[in-house]
Design a protein around this motif. Sequence first.
Motif, PDB file in Angstrom:
ATOM      1  N   PRO A  32      41.387 -67.699 100.385  1.00 52.16           N
ATOM      2  CA  PRO A  32      42.475 -67.770  99.397  1.00 52.16           C
ATOM      3  C   PRO A  32      42.942 -66.417  98.905  1.00 52.16           C
ATOM      4  CG  PRO A  32      40.845 -69.472  98.949  1.00 52.16           C
ATOM      5  CD  PRO A  32      40.272 -68.613 100.056  1.00 52.16           C
ATOM      6  N   ILE A  33      42.024 -65.459  98.746  1.00 54.48           N
ATOM      7  CA  ILE A  33      42.414 -64.142  98.250  1.00 54.48           C
ATOM      8  C   ILE A  33      43.370 -63.435  99.208  1.00 54.48           C
ATOM      9  CG2 ILE A  33      40.492 -62.877  99.289  1.00 54.48           C
ATOM     10  CD1 ILE A  33      40.364 -61.196  96.743  1.00 54.48           C
ATOM     11  N   ASP A  34      43.312 -63.780 100.495  1.00 60.08           N
ATOM     12  CA  ASP A  34      44.198 -63.137 101.468  1.00 60.08           C
ATOM     13  C   ASP A  34      45.652 -63.491 101.204  1.00 60.08           C
ATOM     14  OD1 ASP A  34      42.049 -61.941 102.824  1.00 60.08           O
ATOM     15  OD2 ASP A  34      41.692 -63.776 103.983  1.00 60.08           O
ATOM     16  N   LEU A  35      45.915 -64.700 100.754  1.00 58.35           N
ATOM     17  CA  LEU A  35      47.278 -65.079 100.379  1.00 58.35           C
ATOM     18  C   LEU A  35      47.645 -64.555  99.001  1.00 58.35           C
ATOM     19  CD1 LEU A  35      47.824 -68.724 101.695  1.00 58.35           C
ATOM     20  CD2 LEU A  35      48.620 -66.556 102.650  1.00 58.35           C
ATOM     21  N   ASP A  36      46.637 -64.389  98.144  1.00 63.51           N
ATOM     22  CA  ASP A  36      46.905 -63.850  96.809  1.00 63.51           C
ATOM     23  C   ASP A  36      47.421 -62.415  96.859  1.00 63.51           C
ATOM     24  OD1 ASP A  36      46.147 -66.198  95.634  1.00 63.51           O
ATOM     25  OD2 ASP A  36      44.095 -65.546  95.206  1.00 63.51           O
ATOM     26  N   ARG A  37      47.230 -61.753  97.985  1.00 68.19           N
ATOM     27  CA  ARG A  37      47.729 -60.384  98.112  1.00 68.19           C
ATOM     28  C   ARG A  37      49.251 -60.326  98.146  1.00 68.19           C
ATOM     29  NH1 ARG A  37      43.096 -57.706  99.595  1.00 68.19           N
ATOM     30  NH2 ARG A  37      41.561 -58.952 100.727  1.00 68.19           N
ATOM     31  N   LEU A  38      49.889 -61.450  98.458  1.00 65.08           N
ATOM     32  CA  LEU A  38      51.333 -61.485  98.634  1.00 65.08           C
ATOM     33  C   LEU A  38      52.047 -61.863  97.346  1.00 65.08           C
ATOM     34  CD1 LEU A  38      51.464 -63.339 102.064  1.00 65.08           C
ATOM     35  CD2 LEU A  38      52.098 -60.959 101.656  1.00 65.08           C
ATOM     36  N   VAL A  39      53.081 -61.119  97.003  1.00 67.72           N
ATOM     37  CA  VAL A  39      53.982 -61.464  95.910  1.00 67.72           C
ATOM     38  C   VAL A  39      55.321 -61.835  96.548  1.00 67.72           C
ATOM     39  CG1 VAL A  39      55.212 -60.608  93.890  1.00 67.72           C
ATOM     40  CG2 VAL A  39      52.832 -59.923  94.289  1.00 67.72           C
ATOM     41  N   VAL A  40      55.792 -63.037  96.272  1.00 66.38           N
ATOM     42  CA  VAL A  40      57.051 -63.516  96.850  1.00 66.38           C
ATOM     43  C   VAL A  40      58.069 -63.658  95.725  1.00 66.38           C
ATOM     44  CG1 VAL A  40      58.122 -65.263  98.319  1.00 66.38           C
ATOM     45  CG2 VAL A  40      55.665 -64.821  98.503  1.00 66.38           C
ATOM     46  N   THR A  41      59.227 -63.038  95.886  1.00 68.71           N
ATOM     47  CA  THR A  41      60.186 -63.018  94.784  1.00 68.71           C
ATOM     48  C   THR A  41      61.603 -62.769  95.272  1.00 68.71           C
ATOM     49  OG1 THR A  41      60.627 -62.006  92.624  1.00 68.71           O
ATOM     50  CG2 THR A  41      59.930 -60.530  94.383  1.00 68.71           C
TER      51      THR A  41
END
Length: 255
Positions: free
Chosen positions: A223-232
């Motif tokens: 899960p932390i691997d996706l938490d690295r991404l900020v989508v905006t």
Amino acid sequence: MTDDDRSPEPGQQAGPVTRSGRSRLETTTDQRLLESRGPADWVHTDPWRVLRIQAEFVEGFGALAELGLAVSVFGSARTPPDHPMYAAARQIGRRLVEAGFAVITGGGPGIMEAANRGAADADGVSVGLGIELPFESKLNDWVSLGINFRYFFARKTMFVKYSQGFVVMPGGFGTFDELFEALTLAQTRKVTNFPVVLFGTQYWSGLLAWLREQVLGGGYIAPIDLDRLVVTDDIERVIATMNTDWDEGPAERPE
């Protein structure tokens, strides 16, 4: 049309050398390096290639050593100037400079040109790290500090070494390559304190859904691997994310 009416043929950039007409090469330096078949004399030139590779690293390190804080912006070379994403990339480039960053791109057209142009609009440092390709001739006109590379791996090192974060806008295979390389380096702790922003929620939503359902769901990432991404879609959130102290980890990113 007479010969006098013809436009000059675009030059081919081969590292720092420009070639046109009969001087154009049929293959790129990377192609020749990776070619495993052919005459044996290519094999015996590999030690000399090492010196050229070394020179690319020395040139890049020397040019960028005093760059200071910088953010790399990636995206499609095919984005036209009248596209909303071109306008957004230009605004992001300008706002990054206003926030104290230099802007680094691949130096080509499209999104790269727009980000460099925005940096130039704000009188900032606008870096272009070009690559020898058969279909792109030169760095865009908005680059104030440019380096042309023959080898992708040398160029990629410069992007990661001299950037505090990546802003990734809609693009194709080259954009995906840079995105997933950054994520892999962060996942394996080769780089730390490295935010990655995906700009354009509509464009990236399908990829994010697949990553959650198939890749994370299958146990291939954590899960932390996706938490690295900020989508905006918010330019100010892009700037705020780049200004965040990520030493505390991805969970500390701004909402």
